[in-house]
Scaffold this active site. Structure first.
Site, PDB file in Angstrom:
ATOM      1  N   THR A 190       0.825  -1.216   0.000  1.00 41.73           N
ATOM      2  CA  THR A 190       0.000   0.000   0.000  1.00 41.73           C
ATOM      3  C   THR A 190       0.856   1.260   0.000  1.00 41.73           C
ATOM      4  OG1 THR A 190      -0.148  -0.269   2.403  1.00 41.73           O
ATOM      5  CG2 THR A 190      -2.038  -0.992   1.108  1.00 41.73           C
ATOM      6  N   ASP A 191       2.121   1.151   0.407  1.00 37.92           N
ATOM      7  CA  ASP A 191       2.923   2.370   0.560  1.00 37.92           C
ATOM      8  C   ASP A 191       3.176   3.063  -0.765  1.00 37.92           C
ATOM      9  OD1 ASP A 191       4.678   0.315  -0.224  1.00 37.92           O
ATOM     10  OD2 ASP A 191       6.296   0.957   1.116  1.00 37.92           O
ATOM     11  N   GLY A 219      17.031 -11.323   3.404  1.00 39.73           N
ATOM     12  CA  GLY A 219      16.081 -12.114   2.638  1.00 39.73           C
ATOM     13  C   GLY A 219      14.900 -12.602   3.443  1.00 39.73           C
ATOM     14  N   ALA A 220      14.668 -11.957   4.608  1.00 34.53           N
ATOM     15  CA  ALA A 220      13.600 -12.400   5.496  1.00 34.53           C
ATOM     16  C   ALA A 220      12.391 -11.479   5.470  1.00 34.53           C
ATOM     17  CB  ALA A 220      14.123 -12.513   6.933  1.00 34.53           C
ATOM     18  N   GLY A 221      12.475 -10.380   4.716  1.00 36.19           N
ATOM     19  CA  GLY A 221      11.373  -9.433   4.707  1.00 36.19           C
ATOM     20  C   GLY A 221      11.365  -8.528   5.922  1.00 36.19           C
ATOM     21  N   ASP A 274       9.567   1.253   4.639  1.00 35.92           N
ATOM     22  CA  ASP A 274      10.686   0.632   5.341  1.00 35.92           C
ATOM     23  C   ASP A 274      11.660   1.671   5.870  1.00 35.92           C
ATOM     24  OD1 ASP A 274       9.426  -1.618   4.450  1.00 35.92           O
ATOM     25  OD2 ASP A 274      11.001  -2.232   3.058  1.00 35.92           O
ATOM     26  N   SER A 322      16.411  -5.409   5.958  1.00 37.31           N
ATOM     27  CA  SER A 322      17.845  -5.223   6.199  1.00 37.31           C
ATOM     28  C   SER A 322      18.396  -4.120   5.307  1.00 37.31           C
ATOM     29  CB  SER A 322      18.598  -6.535   5.969  1.00 37.31           C
ATOM     30  OG  SER A 322      18.397  -7.017   4.643  1.00 37.31           O
TER      31      SER A 322
END
Length: 386
Positions: free
Chosen positions: A39-40, A125-127, A175, A130
């Site tokens: 949504t961002d 790679g974990a969402g 993020d 990072s």
């Protein structure tokens, strides 16, 4: 905020690499999103929180050359500002660092030469963002070295540009903004159009559980950018600036809209409404309502936006079964792998973890990674220039 062990490791690596002590140390956290996915970049609403894992940057002014050492990879990058700072090629960690430094050079917020050591404890790679953590931490360190008091929202905007232009991921602002501006013990309701941020407290008895699916994802190489293009096309069809400005009735009644575009638009429109409702439920301590909204969000990501994978769906089903009406679970992050987030009463954490370890087998064959956290603070200097 990064764990103390990470801070000490970066300080030791700086002394080993460059000798002496840094002028300053900056950190920025990773994040997990409670609700509000994709949504961002549609100018909508998101509800993330910072986690107690992050990136640490030790920095010192030095000559006319910039030397960056990535302690986690034992790799180095060198460049000067005499020529244009270019990207380092697809998939390279250097792009995030070069990108944010290039943005700060434009703003005249970077010294001519620096020595930087970078380390972190956000799983990649974990969402869990990072990359945003890296960009914001480097940006704060570099601007502070230049003596600039950078506005945290501007820092987030520059970090977003760095990821868009250097790393090639057409991400929205969420993020970077939560990494820069998060507050402890609060989720952050972000209006991604106005960039207004409203803290939303978590109930004292609530725990945040992050479970890695064992499926790593790469947003640049995935269909993330494709989803953004599809949303922009749908907005163009309606003649609006972004899908933030559409409503569900408009999406469903548009007969000439093809079914794929309708699915993508329906997810964004309904997810925006769910996110606002979730902030209200969270502030009121209504865990049952929040759980229903999280379940609806996951179903929408699975069916309309098509960004989950079978392992993620299985893991979410296990968590939803075990938590019941006392909270909720959903995929978090850009999709195609990564982590699941659950919100549940603290007293339920141990039995839920036991059930996950018993019933879920990550596709990578490794033990399931589980992290229990409370919302952390955003970017900050750990030590500052005299």
């Amino acid at each position: 905020m990064a764990e103390q062990a990470t801070i000490e490791r970066v300080k030791a690596a700086f002394a080993d690499r460059f000798g002496g002590a840094p002028d300053l140390i900056a950190q920025a956290p990773g994040r997990v999103n409670l609700i509000g996915e994709h949504t961002d970049y549609n100018d909508g609403f998101v509800l993330p929180l910072a986690i107690d894992r992050g990136t640490v940057v030790a920095a010192r002014r030095a000559g006319s050359e910039t030397v960056v050492y990535a302690a986690d990879f034992d790799e180095e990058d060198r460049f000067t500002f005499a020529e244009r700072i270019d990207d380092a090629g697809p998939g390279d960690w250097r792009n995030y660092v070069r990108g944010i430094i290039a943005m700060l050079v434009e703003q005249e917020m970077a010294p001519q030469g620096m020595e930087l050591v970078i380390g972190g404890d956000v799983p990649q790679g974990a969402g869990l963002s990072s990359s945003a953590s890296l960009e914001v931490a480097v940006g704060l360190a570099v601007a502070s070295l230049a003596g600039a008091q950078i506005d945290l929202t501007l820092l987030a905007q520059l970090a977003q540009r760095a990821e868009n232009e250097f790393a090639g991921c057409a991400c929205g602002i969420m993020d970077q903004l939560v990494s820069a501006r998060a507050e402890p013990e609060q989720a952050l309701l972000i209006d991604c159009r106005s960039l207004e941020c409203r803290p939303v407290p978590l109930p004292e008895h609530a725990a945040v559980l992050i479970v890695h699916s064992g499926v790593e994802r790469g947003l640049v190489d995935s269909a993330y950018n494709e989803r953004r293009q599809q949303c922009e096309q749908a907005a163009g069809h309606f003649g609006i600036l972004a899908l933030r400005d559409a409503d569900e009735g408009q999406v469903e009644s548009a007969e000439e809209l093809d079914e794929l575009a309708r699915m993508r638009a329906r997810h964004v429109v309904t997810e925006n409404a769910r996110t606002l409702d979730a902030a209200e439920a969270l502030a009121g301590g209504d865990m049952a309502r929040l759980g229903r909204l999280m379940a609806d969000s996951h179903a929408s990501m699975r069916d309309d936006f098509e960004i989950t994978v079978p392992a993620i769906d299985e893991l979410v089903a296990i968590l939803q079964r075990e938590i019941g009406g006392e909270g909720g679970a959903r995929m978090t992050g850009g999709g195609f792998g990564g982590c699941v987030i659950a919100l549940l009463p603290q007293e339920r954490v141990d039995p839920v973890i036991d059930a996950v370890r018993r019933d879920y087998r990550p596709p990578n064959g490794k033990p399931v990674m589980i992290h229990v956290c409370r919302p952390a603070a955003g970017a900050a200097l750990i030590t500052s220039l005299p």
